[in-house]
Design an enzyme around this catalytic site. Structure first.
Site, PDB file in Angstrom:
ATOM      1  N   MET A   1      57.050   3.177  76.921  1.00  0.00           N
ATOM      2  CA  MET A   1      57.911   4.420  76.432  1.00  0.00           C
ATOM      3  C   MET A   1      58.592   5.012  77.051  1.00  0.00           C
ATOM      4  O   MET A   1      58.485   5.502  78.229  1.00  0.00           O
ATOM      5  CB  MET A   1      56.557   5.084  75.927  1.00  0.00           C
ATOM      6  CG  MET A   1      55.767   4.672  74.682  1.00  0.00           C
ATOM      7  SD  MET A   1      54.267   5.788  74.303  1.00  0.00           S
ATOM      8  CE  MET A   1      53.045   5.450  75.722  1.00  0.00           C
TER       9      MET A   1
ATOM     10  N   GLN B   1      59.692  -3.557  82.086  1.00  0.00           N
ATOM     11  CA  GLN B   1      60.349  -3.971  80.827  1.00  0.00           C
ATOM     12  C   GLN B   1      61.935  -3.991  81.011  1.00  0.00           C
ATOM     13  O   GLN B   1      62.203  -2.839  81.628  1.00  0.00           O
ATOM     14  CB  GLN B   1      60.162  -3.103  79.548  1.00  0.00           C
ATOM     15  CG  GLN B   1      60.690  -3.579  78.372  1.00  0.00           C
ATOM     16  CD  GLN B   1      60.338  -2.818  77.093  1.00  0.00           C
ATOM     17  OE1 GLN B   1      60.735  -1.678  77.088  1.00  0.00           O
ATOM     18  NE2 GLN B   1      59.769  -3.279  76.253  1.00  0.00           N
TER      19      GLN B   1
ATOM     20  N   CYS C   1      63.692  -1.793  70.578  1.00  0.00           N
ATOM     21  CA  CYS C   1      64.218  -0.467  70.657  1.00  0.00           C
ATOM     22  C   CYS C   1      65.535  -0.432  69.796  1.00  0.00           C
ATOM     23  O   CYS C   1      66.723  -1.185  69.772  1.00  0.00           O
ATOM     24  CB  CYS C   1      64.771   0.040  71.977  1.00  0.00           C
ATOM     25  SG  CYS C   1      65.155   1.698  71.872  1.00  0.00           S
TER      26      CYS C   1
ATOM     27  N   LYS D   1      59.110  -8.310  73.738  1.00  0.00           N
ATOM     28  CA  LYS D   1      58.457  -7.325  72.685  1.00  0.00           C
ATOM     29  C   LYS D   1      59.712  -7.204  71.782  1.00  0.00           C
ATOM     30  O   LYS D   1      60.720  -7.060  71.774  1.00  0.00           O
ATOM     31  CB  LYS D   1      58.593  -6.118  73.434  1.00  0.00           C
ATOM     32  CG  LYS D   1      57.691  -4.828  72.402  1.00  0.00           C
ATOM     33  CD  LYS D   1      57.234  -3.753  73.483  1.00  0.00           C
ATOM     34  CE  LYS D   1      56.515  -2.858  72.491  1.00  0.00           C
ATOM     35  NZ  LYS D   1      57.006  -2.239  71.410  1.00  0.00           N
TER      36      LYS D   1
END
Length: 344
Positions: free
Chosen positions: A20, A77, A107, A147
């Site tokens: 995050m 990430q 994202c 992801k």
């Protein structure tokens, strides 16, 4: 077909905390590790260029890749879409001891769209496959994972989503973290993209059912222990995002429920963090940079509002130290209790 990515043991996938931006920094991860010894933790997304060019000195490395040994297993990430740059960044991440390198294909912010990475990569499976293959070659002993979302904008075709996954799997990727909703690239803010597009967990379940050789972790909108536990019947794991941040004690409840161990009170867990906090204070880190990650510890508890208020108003002041945390705890002392999870 490319060589396969290194694999991750199944028991290390059940519980994880999502990457995050502006939240899961090294202080946050250190606190989450105390709460959930078995959880898999993720860094904030870092662009490949930043990793390559921003880690030339110790200060840069600490800012971008800082962690301590207690955080393992912890994944880095990466953002980006250039196979060569991502390969270099993956190698750097592996050399710095990260247990996994994860490529962000989910994202939806304007910044990542302008840079041709994040969710817009869902429409370029061949490019993502090339990126993954290059990362695997550069870091063959470190798991390379992806992801992603279910699609972007009006992409609602199962076959398109499955073709995306299959292309990346053919490049050697074994693990997919599926944020089970579409990303809208125009018209919605990043916050709205986490809330407005409808969740379709059934797509993650179907992916695992049709591709049982792949490891599938479901993410998106998981708000409580019962919901998280239910996902384990259909996937390899549940990844918590905002719920883990706004109600971090949920991580502790899940860790005990799924892995066993002794339930500890919120106050006991927080006081176990004192050596870390005082060590960081001694290095010149301000309390505010750590205290922001514990504001939700007493979420839903009597005294929780006073706990947040004391820390929010005091942590930014010069000289703020652990005594402020004790003051905040004192406001909750009459109301703290130990959660006893139901029998499995």
């Amino acid at each position: 077909m490319s060589s396969r990515s290194a694999s991750i043991a199944a028991e290390h996938l059940r519980l994880s905390v999502a990457p995050m931006m502006d939240w899961t920094d090294t202080h946050c991860r250190n606190f989450h590790r105390l709460l959930a010894p078995h959880a898999r933790l993720y860094t904030e997304m870092v662009h490949a260029n930043a990793v390559i060019h921003g880690t030339a000195d110790e200060k840069g490395r600490e800012k971008l890749l800082g962690k301590d040994d207690s955080q393992h297993p912890v994944a880095l990430q990466l953002g980006g879409s250039d196979p060569h740059l991502l390969a270099k960044a993956a190698r750097i991440g592996a050399d710095h001891g990260f247990d996994e390198i994860n490529l962000n294909c989910g994202c939806p912010s304007d910044r990542v769209q302008a840079g041709r990475f994040g969710a817009c990569l869902m429409r370029e499976p061949t490019l993502v496959a090339d990126c993954v293959a290059a990362m695997i070659e550069a870091a063959p002993d470190t798991p390379i994972t992806v992801k992603c979302r279910l699609g972007v904008d009006d992409d609602h075709e199962w076959d398109r989503f499955r073709a995306f996954v299959d292309a990346i799997a053919d490049a050697g990727c074994n693990l997919f973290v599926v944020h089970a909703r579409n990303a809208w690239l125009k018209g919605l803010s990043p916050k709205e993209n986490r809330e407005v597009p409808p969740l379709r967990y059934d797509w993650a379940y179907r992916l695992k059912r049709e591709r049982p050789d792949l490891q599938v972790i479901v993410n998106g909108g998981i708000a409580d222990a019962e919901e998280a536990t239910a996902h384990l019947d259909y996937t390899d794991g549940a990844m918590l995002g905002r719920a883990a941040y706004h109600d971090p004690y949920l991580l502790h409840r899940l860790d005990i429920r799924w892995f066993g161990g002794e339930t500890r009170s919120r106050a006991d867990l927080l006081r176990a963090w004192k050596p870390y906090v005082e060590g960081q204070l001694a290095r010149g880190v301000y309390l505010k940079h750590m205290a922001r990650h514990i504001l939700g510890l007493f979420h839903g508890e009597r005294g929780g509002r006073a706990f947040r208020q004391i820390l929010s108003e005091g942590a930014h002041r010069p000289g703020a130290d652990w005594s402020l945390v004790e003051q905040a705890l004192a406001a909750t002392a009459m109301h703290d209790f130990v959660f006893c999870p139901p029998a499995a």
